[in-house]
Design a protein around this motif. Sequence first.
Motif, PDB file in Angstrom:
ATOM      1  N   TYR A 171     -52.398 -63.952 -52.343  1.00  0.00           N
ATOM      2  CA  TYR A 171     -52.515 -63.792 -50.890  1.00  0.00           C
ATOM      3  C   TYR A 171     -53.842 -63.188 -50.448  1.00  0.00           C
ATOM      4  O   TYR A 171     -54.115 -63.145 -49.246  1.00  0.00           O
ATOM      5  N   ALA A 172     -54.685 -62.745 -51.367  1.00  0.00           N
ATOM      6  CA  ALA A 172     -55.992 -62.202 -50.972  1.00  0.00           C
ATOM      7  C   ALA A 172     -56.916 -62.132 -52.177  1.00  0.00           C
ATOM      8  O   ALA A 172     -56.471 -62.052 -53.322  1.00  0.00           O
ATOM      9  N   HIS A 223     -55.077 -60.632 -55.476  1.00  0.00           N
ATOM     10  CA  HIS A 223     -53.808 -59.986 -55.152  1.00  0.00           C
ATOM     11  C   HIS A 223     -52.696 -61.037 -55.155  1.00  0.00           C
ATOM     12  O   HIS A 223     -52.850 -62.103 -54.574  1.00  0.00           O
ATOM     13  N   TYR A 224     -51.583 -60.693 -55.807  1.00  0.00           N
ATOM     14  CA  TYR A 224     -50.441 -61.596 -55.916  1.00  0.00           C
ATOM     15  C   TYR A 224     -49.193 -60.915 -55.363  1.00  0.00           C
ATOM     16  O   TYR A 224     -49.059 -59.705 -55.412  1.00  0.00           O
ATOM     17  N   ARG A 225     -48.268 -61.727 -54.879  1.00  0.00           N
ATOM     18  CA  ARG A 225     -46.946 -61.266 -54.463  1.00  0.00           C
ATOM     19  C   ARG A 225     -45.927 -62.021 -55.311  1.00  0.00           C
ATOM     20  O   ARG A 225     -45.886 -63.246 -55.302  1.00  0.00           O
ATOM     21  N   VAL A 226     -45.096 -61.283 -56.041  1.00  0.00           N
ATOM     22  CA  VAL A 226     -44.096 -61.888 -56.922  1.00  0.00           C
ATOM     23  C   VAL A 226     -42.954 -62.426 -56.077  1.00  0.00           C
ATOM     24  O   VAL A 226     -42.445 -61.744 -55.189  1.00  0.00           O
ATOM     25  N   SER A 227     -42.563 -63.670 -56.333  1.00  0.00           N
ATOM     26  CA  SER A 227     -41.426 -64.278 -55.638  1.00  0.00           C
ATOM     27  C   SER A 227     -40.152 -63.829 -56.329  1.00  0.00           C
ATOM     28  O   SER A 227     -39.848 -64.266 -57.441  1.00  0.00           O
ATOM     29  N   ARG A 278     -36.461 -55.601 -54.367  1.00  0.00           N
ATOM     30  CA  ARG A 278     -37.634 -55.095 -53.666  1.00  0.00           C
ATOM     31  C   ARG A 278     -38.861 -55.943 -53.977  1.00  0.00           C
ATOM     32  O   ARG A 278     -38.980 -56.524 -55.046  1.00  0.00           O
ATOM     33  N   GLN A 279     -39.752 -55.990 -53.015  1.00  0.00           N
ATOM     34  CA  GLN A 279     -40.946 -56.814 -53.116  1.00  0.00           C
ATOM     35  C   GLN A 279     -41.898 -56.250 -54.158  1.00  0.00           C
ATOM     36  O   GLN A 279     -42.026 -55.044 -54.310  1.00  0.00           O
ATOM     37  N   GLY A 280     -42.590 -57.099 -54.878  1.00  0.00           N
ATOM     38  CA  GLY A 280     -43.539 -56.659 -55.881  1.00  0.00           C
ATOM     39  C   GLY A 280     -44.901 -57.276 -55.669  1.00  0.00           C
ATOM     40  O   GLY A 280     -45.035 -58.496 -55.605  1.00  0.00           O
ATOM     41  N   ASP A 281     -45.916 -56.442 -55.517  1.00  0.00           N
ATOM     42  CA  ASP A 281     -47.301 -56.886 -55.397  1.00  0.00           C
ATOM     43  C   ASP A 281     -48.081 -56.347 -56.580  1.00  0.00           C
ATOM     44  O   ASP A 281     -47.814 -55.247 -57.060  1.00  0.00           O
ATOM     45  N   PHE A 282     -49.048 -57.109 -57.064  1.00  0.00           N
ATOM     46  CA  PHE A 282     -49.929 -56.652 -58.126  1.00  0.00           C
ATOM     47  C   PHE A 282     -51.256 -57.383 -57.996  1.00  0.00           C
ATOM     48  O   PHE A 282     -51.395 -58.299 -57.182  1.00  0.00           O
ATOM     49  N   TYR A 283     -52.253 -56.946 -58.758  1.00  0.00           N
ATOM     50  CA  TYR A 283     -53.532 -57.643 -58.755  1.00  0.00           C
ATOM     51  C   TYR A 283     -54.040 -57.793 -60.185  1.00  0.00           C
ATOM     52  O   TYR A 283     -53.645 -57.061 -61.082  1.00  0.00           O
ATOM     53  N   GLU A 284     -54.917 -58.765 -60.373  1.00  0.00           N
ATOM     54  CA  GLU A 284     -55.590 -58.970 -61.652  1.00  0.00           C
ATOM     55  C   GLU A 284     -57.068 -59.193 -61.385  1.00  0.00           C
ATOM     56  O   GLU A 284     -57.449 -59.770 -60.361  1.00  0.00           O
ATOM     57  N   LEU A 285     -57.890 -58.721 -62.309  1.00  0.00           N
ATOM     58  CA  LEU A 285     -59.332 -58.916 -62.209  1.00  0.00           C
ATOM     59  C   LEU A 285     -59.720 -60.178 -62.959  1.00  0.00           C
ATOM     60  O   LEU A 285     -59.234 -60.425 -64.061  1.00  0.00           O
ATOM     61  N   GLN A 286     -60.593 -60.976 -62.348  1.00  0.00           N
ATOM     62  CA  GLN A 286     -61.054 -62.217 -62.958  1.00  0.00           C
ATOM     63  C   GLN A 286     -62.565 -62.280 -62.884  1.00  0.00           C
ATOM     64  O   GLN A 286     -63.173 -61.748 -61.959  1.00  0.00           O
ATOM     65  N   VAL A 287     -63.162 -62.958 -63.846  1.00  0.00           N
ATOM     66  CA  VAL A 287     -64.611 -63.118 -63.862  1.00  0.00           C
ATOM     67  C   VAL A 287     -65.000 -64.404 -63.147  1.00  0.00           C
ATOM     68  O   VAL A 287     -65.955 -64.423 -62.375  1.00  0.00           O
TER      69      VAL A 287
END
Length: 140
Positions: free
Chosen positions: A48-49, A60-64, A70-79
């Motif tokens: 989502y961002a 930034h990701y939102r887990v379905s 409860r809602q779960g958001d997380f992020y990952e770093l990418q090159v």
Amino acid sequence: MGQFFYVVGACLAIVGGFFALVTTGNVLTFLRLRALERRGVEGEAVSYAHDVMNGKIRVHYRVSLPEGERQGDFYELQVQEPAPVGTVVPVVYDRKRPSRAKTGALEDIDSSSEGWIAKYVTGGGLALLALGIVLGNLFS
């Protein structure tokens, strides 16, 4: 002779504390990956961002999740350049803490690469720290 062991103990405590402090990030990564290996559930996440953090692209990701959880958001770093916003990707997440998630499949998760650092370098550093404190206290 006692002052020699006191100095050796202080040096061991400093080196051991340094090793334990430097590898804290590896220990946290190992614990996160091990929890996903044990309790991980495969699902989907929607990006989502995008933004930039330390020269890398943070996605930034939102887990379905099923309704009622409860809602779960997380992020990952990418090159490299990430997929456009709204892309659905496979994800492995923990039902207790959906924010502890990682994109990919369950069989791709391997905590052993971080495990040896957590066991030997951090464990050895903590052992040196304890030995240094004991020597310092005995010969002070």
